[in-house]
Enzyme design. Structure first.
Site, PDB file in Angstrom:
ATOM      1  N   TRP A 159       0.824  -1.215   0.000  1.00  0.00           N
ATOM      2  CA  TRP A 159       0.000   0.000   0.000  1.00  0.00           C
ATOM      3  C   TRP A 159       0.855   1.260   0.000  1.00  0.00           C
ATOM      4  O   TRP A 159       0.351   2.356   0.167  1.00  0.00           O
ATOM      5  CB  TRP A 159      -0.932   0.006   1.223  1.00  0.00           C
ATOM      6  N   ASP A 160       2.175   1.089  -0.226  1.00  0.00           N
ATOM      7  CA  ASP A 160       3.085   2.217  -0.126  1.00  0.00           C
ATOM      8  C   ASP A 160       2.775   3.323  -1.129  1.00  0.00           C
ATOM      9  O   ASP A 160       3.190   4.466  -0.934  1.00  0.00           O
ATOM     10  CB  ASP A 160       4.527   1.730  -0.296  1.00  0.00           C
TER      11      ASP A 160
ATOM     12  N   GLU B 152      -0.787  -4.167  11.938  1.00  0.00           N
ATOM     13  CA  GLU B 152      -0.091  -5.418  11.602  1.00  0.00           C
ATOM     14  C   GLU B 152       0.273  -6.286  12.806  1.00  0.00           C
ATOM     15  O   GLU B 152       0.501  -7.481  12.636  1.00  0.00           O
ATOM     16  CB  GLU B 152       1.169  -5.158  10.763  1.00  0.00           C
TER      17      GLU B 152
ATOM     18  N   LYS C 142       2.452  -1.708  16.010  1.00  0.00           N
ATOM     19  CA  LYS C 142       3.696  -1.614  15.253  1.00  0.00           C
ATOM     20  C   LYS C 142       3.852  -0.228  14.638  1.00  0.00           C
ATOM     21  O   LYS C 142       4.945   0.329  14.594  1.00  0.00           O
ATOM     22  CB  LYS C 142       3.713  -2.677  14.159  1.00  0.00           C
TER      23      LYS C 142
END
Length: 791
Positions: free
Chosen positions: A342-343, A478, A579
């Site tokens: 998804w960057d 995540e 995270k």
């Protein structure tokens, strides 16, 4: 410090992997890591955008299939030897001097060294390397030798090596990486060549090399390697130069009969190094004219230039015409297997306002995989299009089913494919492209609508609560993959997923392209989606408040808590520990007004202080195990806690240069984080917001940033913005202090805030950034000038 040069002194085997990644050269079509042409401690890597292959491996008693961006044959190898000495390699050499410099302005890697052999002969070596931005099939390595205290024969050996494998990431080495097979080599008209084929995708790759040397050479070949050797007659104090010019073609390339004949022709017709360099540098100058981003201070400038450089090496105008996505680690290494996650959510907003043609090409990568996404949705019992968390060649789900925890040495099940929010990122980028360019191609609308149908079908009405719920997914965090002790993975009502679904359905309804029944249901979802709250903050998901608090003191400084806790026999799912940003992603993508309007529409009127309380809650419970985390936290704190925002921004800036994640940067740069830092400068600190009515500007620069200057392209208008803590100029014209600016599509400007309202007419005379500023604004409507749309 030179802000345009990344420099290293001395040869340091321990840091060679990081240098290789940061000194990668590329042109958007292919890239080559900055490995030495010689030596043993090197991780060579040449990767072409979109060139993938799948292999099956045995893992934990199971057969798993992984797709990799293939490490193509190594074109770099070149070494040399003085009479009676072994072939040079830097690990064993008596190095009197050693330096390496990456020229960011011109895209050239320079290496200079002085070597003393066993007989005391000293040889100076200067090498320049490029991967051509002018001709994206070509690369070249120029080497100049100067014998300082001797004369005689110098042997030089240059090789095309097909024995490479995908072995650049230690934790993947138990998996197969021998993607190349069917090697062949040969010589034609003094050119050497090598071909190979990927095992399952059956892509053919061909390399052809031409050696420009003062004397002819002799060739020796093996099945998977071919070498040319030259014996140069060197004279003390007189430089002698040879150049290796290489063409790389594959069966994915257009307008070629076959890769080998095309590679041979391109290598034969290629100019010498000087001409190649001139054309290459000219292309980089044109790129910098559009991508320039000037800030105060050499250290900050250097890192900003480095981030722009690597972004454009991965995603250049050459990429726009390729079938390629946004690899999370660029074309710089093998981490994440070269997959597309998804960057692009962090990359495209920067490209939209500078290189919209690249953005459109990257969106087209997703659109071409729409049939596969539709099939995945049907298989999951849903409508519309379900895009994979990890994408590669054809759009199938490439997320691994098992992953290795290097802390415990155990292979563990991986369920991260449940991150359905990747579709929301794609839809968000479609909409942002529309806002930045004023354009919505029909296929982009098709993409957005099918993603909306998928998320609408995920939303199930709970009769007991009268709310729509989305169950069994993972959020961006995540760490949280399941409820503690649950028999199956997935979480319910991830706030980010649910709120962004409401946002998406609202945007899809604006297109007016859905039938009345479907529109009515979508409208209902936008009013009755479930969002959970606890202790006056937005809950990350249903049940989050019941999770335990982590002993953060015990795990102080540990970024990958999931690995550390699993190695300790514990499970991160038990704790309120993240995270990276999850709920806070809402504040990254949406303005406060947008988010509060959505919550109000859902019947959750925000209590005073909801946003700052939510930011504080999750900031205190995040380990920042991703480089993207610092970007998001810097953004959400930019206007409420400027000092802390700057700390996160500074960490994001150095995350790869200083390898803050502890070894991961050597496996490939973090493209999303690099682009995110540029977008912080471009949009966040300048308050740039593409809106339907135009581009809004509301600068608030951090005190430590100093001045900022950059060009933009908005709906055909070329703009130059210069700002510091005291003033802002648009195309050289000063804005009133504290004023906001909206550039209207119909070439109009509105100034708001600071008592300066009203609509401003457009004068047709062009205005460049050097025109004297207009001063002495009064309360009446000022007249500003903006550039005409591009022809």
């Amino acid at each position: 410090m030179n802000p345009w040069v990344l420099a290293y002194e001395g040869f340091d085997p321990a840091s060679e992997g990081l240098r290789e990644a940061l000194c990668t050269l590329g042109n958007g079509r292919f890239a080559t890591r900055g490995a030495t042409p010689d030596g043993r401690i090197r991780t060579p890597g040449t990767y072409q955008a979109g060139c993938y292959d799948r292999l099956a491996s045995e893992v934990a008693g199971r057969t798993v299939v992984n797709e990799d961006l293939v490490n193509l044959p190594d074109w770099l190898p070149l070494t040399f030897a003085t009479p009676g000495s072994d072939w040079f390699n830097p690990e064993r050499a008596d190095l009197l001097d050693y330096a390496q410099e990456l020229d960011l302005r011109h895209g050239v890697l320079l290496r200079e060294l002085r070597w003393r052999d066993e007989q005391g002969r000293v040889t100076r070596v200067r090498q320049r390397r490029l991967v051509s931005m002018a001709d994206p099939a070509l690369a070249a390595l120029e080497t100049t030798f100067t014998a300082e205290n001797w004369s005689g024969p110098l042997r030089v050996r240059a090789t095309l090596d097909g024995r490479v494998t995908n072995s650049g990431v230690a934790r993947y080495r138990d998996l197969r990486g021998d993607h190349l097979t069917g090697h062949a080599t040969g010589v034609q008209d003094a050119l050497t060549w090598l071909t190979a084929t990927t095992r399952s995708s059956r892509l053919t790759v061909a390399l052809a090399a031409r050696m420009d040397a003062p004397v002819p050479g002799s060739s020796s070949q093996e099945l998977d390697r071919i070498t040319t050797e030259h014996v140069l007659d060197v004279v003390e104090g007189t430089p002698v130069t040879l150049t290796k010019v290489v063409a790389l073609l594959t069966s994915r390339d257009r307008a070629v009969h076959d890769p080998l004949s095309a590679a041979l022709r391109r290598a034969r017709l290629a100019a010498g190094f000087a001409e190649l360099l001139d054309a290459h540098e000219a292309e980089w100058e044109r790129l910098w004219e559009r991508a320039g981003l000037d800030v105060d201070g050499p250290e900050l400038s250097q890192i900003v230039h480095l981030h722009v450089f690597h972004l454009l090496q991965t995603l250049s105008p050459h990429t726009a015409d390729l079938d390629a996505g946004v690899p999370a680690r660029g074309l710089h290494g093998e981490a994440y297997r070269g997959h597309v996650f998804w960057d692009e959510l962090f990359v495209l907003p920067w490209l939209n306002l500078r290189f919209p043609e690249i953005s459109l090409g990257l969106l087209r990568y997703r659109w071409r995989r729409l049939p596969e996404a539709r099939a995945a949705a049907r298989e999951a019992g849903c409508e519309g299009a379900m895009f994979p968390w990890q994408s590669g060649s054809d759009g199938r789900e490439e997320t691994q089913t098992y992953h290795l925890n290097p802390d415990s040495g155990r292979w563990l099940p991986d369920v991260s494919h449940l991150q359905r929010h990747v579709g929301l990122a794609i839809a968000y980028n479609v909409w942002q492209y529309r806002l930045a360019t004023g354009s919505m191609p029909p296929w982009c609308a098709e993409l957005l609508l099918d993603i909306a149908r998928f998320f609408a079908s995920l939303a199930v009405l709970n009769p007991a609560s009268g709310r729509y719920e989305i169950r069994g997914v993972m959020g961006p965090d995540e760490y949280h993959t399941a409820y503690p002790g649950a028999a199956s993975p997935g979480l319910d009502n991830n706030a980010y997923t649910n709120v962004m679904t409401v946002w998406l359905l609202s945007r899809a309804l604006e297109l007016g392209e859905v039938g009345p029944e479907e529109a009515a249901r979508w409208e209902d979802i936008t009013r009755r989606m479930r969002v959970d709250f606890h202790d006056g903050v937005i809950s990350q998901f249903t049940g989050y408040a019941e999770l335990a608090e982590l002993d953060w003191g015990r795990y102080k400084g540990v970024r990958r808590l999931d690995r550390a806790l699993e190695a300790d026999g514990d499970d991160v799912n038990r704790y309120q520990a993240s995270k990276q940003a999850d709920t806070l992603m809402l504040f990254y993508l949406l303005t406060a007004d947008e988010l509060l309007a959505i919550l109000d529409r859902l019947g959750y009127p925000a209590e005073p202080g909801l946003i700052p309380r939510t930011i504080t809650h999750y900031l205190d419970r995040t380990s920042h195990g991703s480089t993207l985390s610092a970007v998001v936290h810097a953004w959400v704190l930019a206007r409420s806690d400027r000092a802390r925002s700057w700390q996160f921004f500074a960490e994001a800036l150095i995350s790869d240069v200083h390898d803050v994640q502890g070894g991961t940067a050597a496996e490939g740069i973090h493209l999303g984080a690099m682009a995110g830092t540029l977008d912080m400068l471009q949009r966040c600190y300048l308050g740039l917001e593409p809106r339907p009515e135009g581009l809004h500007l509301n600068p608030l620069l951090p005190d430590r940033l100093g001045a900022l200057s950059l060009p933009l392209l908005f709906r055909g208008l070329r703009l130059t913005i210069e700002a510091d803590q005291e003033s802002t100029r648009v195309n050289g014209i000063a804005l009133p202090q504290g004023a906001g600016l909206t550039i209207i599509e119909e070439k109009m400007i509105t100034i708001g805030g600071g008592g300066f309202g009203g609509r401003v007419g457009h004068h047709h005379d062009r205005l460049g950034p050097t025109v004297a500023p207009v001063t002495g604004f009064a309360d009446n409507d000022p007249v500003l000038k903006v550039l005409e749309p591009e022809e």
